[in-house]
Write a protein that holds these residues in place. Structure first.
Motif, PDB file in Angstrom:
ATOM      1  N   ALA A  26       4.927   1.642   0.089  1.00 37.62           N
ATOM      2  CA  ALA A  26       5.396   0.261  -0.096  1.00 37.62           C
ATOM      3  C   ALA A  26       5.014  -0.239  -1.492  1.00 37.62           C
ATOM      4  O   ALA A  26       5.776  -0.960  -2.146  1.00 37.62           O
ATOM      5  CB  ALA A  26       4.789  -0.637   0.979  1.00 37.62           C
ATOM      6  N   VAL A  65       5.113  -6.383   0.845  1.00 34.35           N
ATOM      7  CA  VAL A  65       5.969  -5.255   1.233  1.00 34.35           C
ATOM      8  C   VAL A  65       5.251  -4.391   2.269  1.00 34.35           C
ATOM      9  O   VAL A  65       4.155  -3.883   2.016  1.00 34.35           O
ATOM     10  CB  VAL A  65       6.303  -4.378   0.001  1.00 34.35           C
ATOM     11  CG1 VAL A  65       7.440  -3.410   0.349  1.00 34.35           C
ATOM     12  CG2 VAL A  65       6.667  -5.229  -1.198  1.00 34.35           C
ATOM     13  N   SER A  66       5.869  -4.245   3.430  1.00 35.93           N
ATOM     14  CA  SER A  66       5.238  -3.421   4.460  1.00 35.93           C
ATOM     15  C   SER A  66       6.281  -2.978   5.476  1.00 35.93           C
ATOM     16  O   SER A  66       6.996  -3.815   6.030  1.00 35.93           O
ATOM     17  CB  SER A  66       4.129  -4.213   5.158  1.00 35.93           C
ATOM     18  OG  SER A  66       3.582  -3.467   6.217  1.00 35.93           O
ATOM     19  N   GLN A  67       6.366  -1.683   5.684  1.00 33.08           N
ATOM     20  CA  GLN A  67       7.278  -1.153   6.695  1.00 33.08           C
ATOM     21  C   GLN A  67       6.862  -1.669   8.076  1.00 33.08           C
ATOM     22  O   GLN A  67       7.653  -2.229   8.813  1.00 33.08           O
ATOM     23  CB  GLN A  67       7.256   0.382   6.647  1.00 33.08           C
ATOM     24  CG  GLN A  67       8.245   1.117   7.522  1.00 33.08           C
ATOM     25  CD  GLN A  67       7.887   1.101   8.991  1.00 33.08           C
ATOM     26  OE1 GLN A  67       8.707   0.734   9.827  1.00 33.08           O
ATOM     27  NE2 GLN A  67       6.680   1.457   9.323  1.00 33.08           N
ATOM     28  N   VAL A  90      -1.496   1.187   9.282  1.00 30.35           N
ATOM     29  CA  VAL A  90      -2.938   1.239   9.035  1.00 30.35           C
ATOM     30  C   VAL A  90      -3.547  -0.143   9.274  1.00 30.35           C
ATOM     31  O   VAL A  90      -3.611  -0.977   8.373  1.00 30.35           O
ATOM     32  CB  VAL A  90      -3.215   1.752   7.608  1.00 30.35           C
ATOM     33  CG1 VAL A  90      -4.696   1.904   7.362  1.00 30.35           C
ATOM     34  CG2 VAL A  90      -2.514   3.098   7.404  1.00 30.35           C
ATOM     35  N   THR A 147      -0.025  -3.672   8.239  1.00 30.50           N
ATOM     36  CA  THR A 147      -1.068  -3.057   7.414  1.00 30.50           C
ATOM     37  C   THR A 147      -2.168  -4.089   7.087  1.00 30.50           C
ATOM     38  O   THR A 147      -1.892  -5.147   6.503  1.00 30.50           O
ATOM     39  CB  THR A 147      -0.442  -2.482   6.132  1.00 30.50           C
ATOM     40  OG1 THR A 147       0.533  -1.532   6.547  1.00 30.50           O
ATOM     41  CG2 THR A 147      -1.469  -1.819   5.250  1.00 30.50           C
ATOM     42  N   VAL A 171       5.206   9.783  10.332  1.00 32.17           N
ATOM     43  CA  VAL A 171       4.133   9.054   9.649  1.00 32.17           C
ATOM     44  C   VAL A 171       4.471   8.819   8.178  1.00 32.17           C
ATOM     45  O   VAL A 171       4.210   7.752   7.630  1.00 32.17           O
ATOM     46  CB  VAL A 171       2.793   9.807   9.851  1.00 32.17           C
ATOM     47  CG1 VAL A 171       1.748   9.340   8.868  1.00 32.17           C
ATOM     48  CG2 VAL A 171       2.314   9.594  11.283  1.00 32.17           C
ATOM     49  N   ALA A 172       5.075   9.808   7.528  1.00 29.15           N
ATOM     50  CA  ALA A 172       5.436   9.624   6.117  1.00 29.15           C
ATOM     51  C   ALA A 172       6.649   8.704   6.010  1.00 29.15           C
ATOM     52  O   ALA A 172       7.635   8.872   6.710  1.00 29.15           O
ATOM     53  CB  ALA A 172       5.752  10.976   5.489  1.00 29.15           C
ATOM     54  N   SER A 173       6.543   7.758   5.118  1.00 32.89           N
ATOM     55  CA  SER A 173       7.587   6.753   4.973  1.00 32.89           C
ATOM     56  C   SER A 173       8.678   7.249   4.035  1.00 32.89           C
ATOM     57  O   SER A 173       8.392   7.713   2.934  1.00 32.89           O
ATOM     58  CB  SER A 173       6.933   5.488   4.415  1.00 32.89           C
ATOM     59  OG  SER A 173       7.810   4.421   4.448  1.00 32.89           O
ATOM     60  N   LYS A 211       4.529  11.878  -1.209  1.00 31.94           N
ATOM     61  CA  LYS A 211       5.238  12.477  -0.073  1.00 31.94           C
ATOM     62  C   LYS A 211       4.800  13.924   0.094  1.00 31.94           C
ATOM     63  O   LYS A 211       4.525  14.382   1.185  1.00 31.94           O
ATOM     64  CB  LYS A 211       6.741  12.394  -0.341  1.00 31.94           C
ATOM     65  CG  LYS A 211       7.642  12.152   0.781  1.00 31.94           C
ATOM     66  CD  LYS A 211       7.500  10.869   1.561  1.00 31.94           C
ATOM     67  CE  LYS A 211       6.502   9.898   1.176  1.00 31.94           C
ATOM     68  NZ  LYS A 211       6.365   8.639   1.709  1.00 31.94           N
ATOM     69  N   CYS A 268       0.864  -1.191   0.000  1.00 32.09           N
ATOM     70  CA  CYS A 268       0.000   0.000   0.000  1.00 32.09           C
ATOM     71  C   CYS A 268       0.896   1.235   0.000  1.00 32.09           C
ATOM     72  O   CYS A 268       1.977   1.221   0.598  1.00 32.09           O
ATOM     73  CB  CYS A 268      -0.837   0.084   1.276  1.00 32.09           C
ATOM     74  SG  CYS A 268      -1.954  -1.272   1.519  1.00 32.09           S
ATOM     75  N   GLY A 269       0.430   2.313  -0.590  1.00 32.08           N
ATOM     76  CA  GLY A 269       1.113   3.601  -0.506  1.00 32.08           C
ATOM     77  C   GLY A 269       2.566   3.506  -0.957  1.00 32.08           C
ATOM     78  O   GLY A 269       2.885   2.987  -2.031  1.00 32.08           O
TER      79      GLY A 269
HETATM   80  C1  F6R Z   1       3.362   7.103   2.893  1.00 32.68           C
HETATM   81  C2  F6R Z   1       3.051   6.105   3.885  1.00 32.68           C
HETATM   82  C3  F6R Z   1       2.011   5.110   3.575  1.00 32.68           C
HETATM   83  C4  F6R Z   1       2.549   3.693   3.863  1.00 32.68           C
HETATM   84  C5  F6R Z   1       1.430   2.667   3.699  1.00 32.68           C
HETATM   85  C6  F6R Z   1       1.926   1.264   3.877  1.00 32.68           C
HETATM   86  O1  F6R Z   1       4.384   7.933   3.313  1.00 32.68           O
HETATM   87  O2  F6R Z   1       3.630   6.073   4.940  1.00 32.68           O
HETATM   88  O3  F6R Z   1       1.568   5.217   2.268  1.00 32.68           O
HETATM   89  O4  F6R Z   1       3.603   3.439   2.991  1.00 32.68           O
HETATM   90  O5  F6R Z   1       0.431   2.937   4.630  1.00 32.68           O
HETATM   91  O6  F6R Z   1       2.440   1.082   5.158  1.00 32.68           O
HETATM   92  P1  F6R Z   1       3.303  -0.186   5.512  1.00 32.68           P
HETATM   93  O7  F6R Z   1       4.561  -0.097   4.721  1.00 32.68           O
HETATM   94  O8  F6R Z   1       3.534  -0.095   6.979  1.00 32.68           O
HETATM   95  O9  F6R Z   1       2.503  -1.389   5.123  1.00 32.68           O
END
Ligand code: F6R
Length: 602
Positions: free
Chosen positions: A299, A343-345, A599, A349, A395-397, A482, A296-297
């Protein structure tokens, strides 16, 4: 999304809870609350941030040593004191992350409770209270057996506040096992400095925590063994360390965090990449003909960029990149000779997790590309790569994008190696990966000031278009995301080739246009697109490593030794640019409005 903290020990619960909530605030920041116990319950709730809650704590300080707390990102009911957690129902106080999907049906059964909030969470508190006689664990289990939805909860009963009951389903919950104290948190960062020993609850598990110990059960009320694991992060990683914002810190530390992603995996001398965690033999890798990348986003954009690289590296593999929240509605066919990269930070999510489970149920191996160690996706994946970028608090990745893309590129290189592809074709990728951290370092050191000045100049625009071709296209999408999320500028990314198919109609004095132009085989095409916008008096910012003279209002020229990986470097310019625009506009850079990190609702 939303943060939970709980404490039972010898310390002052109010201060443990509020400092834990401050660390979790990036997960939700529209209201916060705590309740502590000592003969009576002291409930404090505030609309707004933890700082607002702290003001209440100052005037109602207690020395209570048990309590639970919450920071909220509203789903059901507006941000307000009455909707803030903890919620009370009879003898029960409860904090909740997640969504109770059948809350309306459950509410209709709870005739005896007078609801004070609009939340689904209060329904669960009332349901637990309706079952509560003298055994809180049993009451929680009975209630949860009736619940459809996701939850991480912490519950205390006023007549026995020496026990905190916690449970999870789809929303993380970690128990920190300290010396003479036990903490509860939805994210390990709240535990740092207290303990590095943790029990990560699995879905469907319930734990009763007292001063004497921790007892785990499942939803059938059977005992479950607890496994204590070590928390990898340390306190310094979640502190600003002198930076004005976490976002700036996280952008700036990319040379280091990317080096961590690559450490022990990229062997430049022998021109090899080894990813231990994917648990696949060369012959299994050779069997892969199709890759589905899910995210998502940011990722998702990292996945999109990686797909270009993987397809450049390996000719006999197709790569399909999907947005997690859409994948499940598309009934996509996934062939059996596939692998999925999830893929997820955060590793939490909800949409991405649901996709992974769906793909696994079709018999396809899922590899996690994850930052957060011990997160749900990391635990449920069939293998994967930790990107080791360290906690992302803003919050911003940012740093995650760089590391995620590089991790997936390493996977592509492994696929290439498994096919005995001519090392000459793989060499540029391996060599450039190894110098990427220092190239990012040079850019940040030498060009941050100039980028800040340029950002200031464009900070009053309310609209922006980002354009790129090939590998620069996902980078343009990421640049626009971003900018919009932290500066609230209406920014959209497009493939530059699409310009004439619609977006060029937007060009006027209210817009600036960012052209991402790596010095590659698509340069001339980008130059033509740039000229088309210039002819319409656009306010063009070109971000490029090319020495070619460009008809742009502003050129951000990035000298670099890179060739194939230049787009990843140019993205760092976009990160700094977005950051400085948000600062110039006076925004809350680390906690932009309406957003939350991780999220965990769909
Ligand atoms: C953008 C941002 C979001 C995340 C998205 C996925 O800066 O932070 O778009 O990239 O919510 O989050 P993860 O990687 O945690 O699954």
């Amino acid at each position: 999304m939303c943060g939970i903290v709980g404490y039972i020990g010898k310390g002052r619960a109010q201060s443990v809870l509020t400092s834990g909530l401050a660390r979790l605030e990036y997960r939700g920041y529209d209201s916060a609350g705590i309740v502590t116990f000592n003969g009576r319950a002291t409930l404090l709730r505030a609309k707004g941030k933890v700082a607002d809650l702290n003001k209440l704590v100052k005037s109602s300080a207690t020395s209570d040593s048990v309590g639970i707390g919450h920071t909220r990102w509203a789903t059901h009911g507006e941000p307000s004191v009455k909707n803030a957690h903890p919620h009370r129902a009879g003898r029960i106080y409860m904090v909740h992350n997640g969504i109770i999907e059948n809350y309306k049906e459950l509410k209709s059964r709870l005739k005896n409770h007078k609801f004070a909030s609009e939340t689904d969470s209060e329904v669960l508190a009332a349901l637990i209270d309706s079952f509560y006689k003298d055994d809180l664990t049993e009451a929680v289990i009975k209630a949860l057996q009736l619940v459809d939805g996701t939850y991480g909860i912490a519950v205390v009963a006023t007549d026995n506040p020496e026990k905190i009951v916690v449970a999870r389903n789809g929303s993380p919950l970690i128990i920190g096992v300290g010396k003479d104290e036990t903490l509860v948190a939805s994210d390990a960062s709240a535990l740092l400095g207290y303990t590095d020993r943790a029990i990560y609850l699995n879905d469907g598990e319930i734990a009763a925590i007292t001063r004497d110990g921790i007892a785990l059960r499942n939803l059938q009320n059977e005992p479950v063994d607890a496994e204590i694991e070590k928390i990898e992060a340390d306190l310094a990683q979640i502190q600003k360390q002198g930076y004005a914002h976490f976002l700036l810190k996280e952008i700036s530390e990319q040379p280091k965090t990317l080096a961590e992603t690559l450490r022990g995996r990229v062997d430049v001398r022998n021109e090899r990449v080894v990813l231990g965690g994917i648990n696949m033999t060369p012959s299994q890798l050779r069997g892969i003909k199709h890759i589905t990348i899910v995210g998502c986003g940011t990722a998702y954009y990292a996945g999109l960029l990686a797909s270009y690289y993987i397809e450049q590296l390996v000719e006999d593999v197709t790569v399909n990149v999907v947005i997690a929240s859409e994948f499940r509605y598309k009934s996509s066919y996934i062939p059996h000779d596939s692998v999925a990269l999830i893929v997820s930070q955060s590793g939490e999510t909800a949409d991405t997790l649901a996709c992974m489970r769906e793909i696994q149920s079709r018999g396809v191996k899922c590899l996690g590309i994850i930052n957060s160690v011990g997160s749900t996706i990391a635990r449920e994946a069939d293998g994967g790569v930790y990107i080791h970028a360290g906690p992302e608090i803003s919050v911003a990745s940012t740093k995650a994008f760089t590391s995620q893309t590089s991790a997936m590129l390493m996977f592509g290189i492994m696929l290439a190696q498994s096919r005995s592809i001519n090392p000459r074709d793989v060499r540029p990728f391996i060599q450039e990966l190894s110098i990427l951290p220092s190239e990012i370092g040079k850019l940040i050191k030498n060009q941050s000031k100039a980028i800040a000045a340029i950002a200031k100049k464009y900070s009053s625009f309310d609209h922006a278009i980002y354009l790129g071709r090939g590998t620069a296209y996902p980078v343009a999408l990421e640049g626009a995301l971003k900018l919009k999320e932290i500066s609230y500028v209406d920014a959209n990314g497009y493939p530059a080739g699409e310009l004439k198919h619609g977006p060029i109609a937007l060009v006027d004095d209210r817009f600036f246009e960012v052209f991402v132009i790596p010095d590659d085989e698509l340069l001339e095409k980008m130059v033509s697109n740039l000229q088309e916008v210039e002819a319409r008096s656009g306010h063009i910012i070109a971000i490029t490593n090319s020495s070619k003279k460009l008809a742009a209002e502003t050129v951000i020229k990035v000298p670099t030794k890179l060739k194939v990986l230049t787009p990843i470097l140019l993205n760092v310019v976009q990160q700094l640019f977005a950051y400085h625009i948000a600062v110039a506009r006076g925004n809350d850079v680390d906690q932009p409005r309406n957003l939350a990190k991780s999220v965990t609702v769909e």
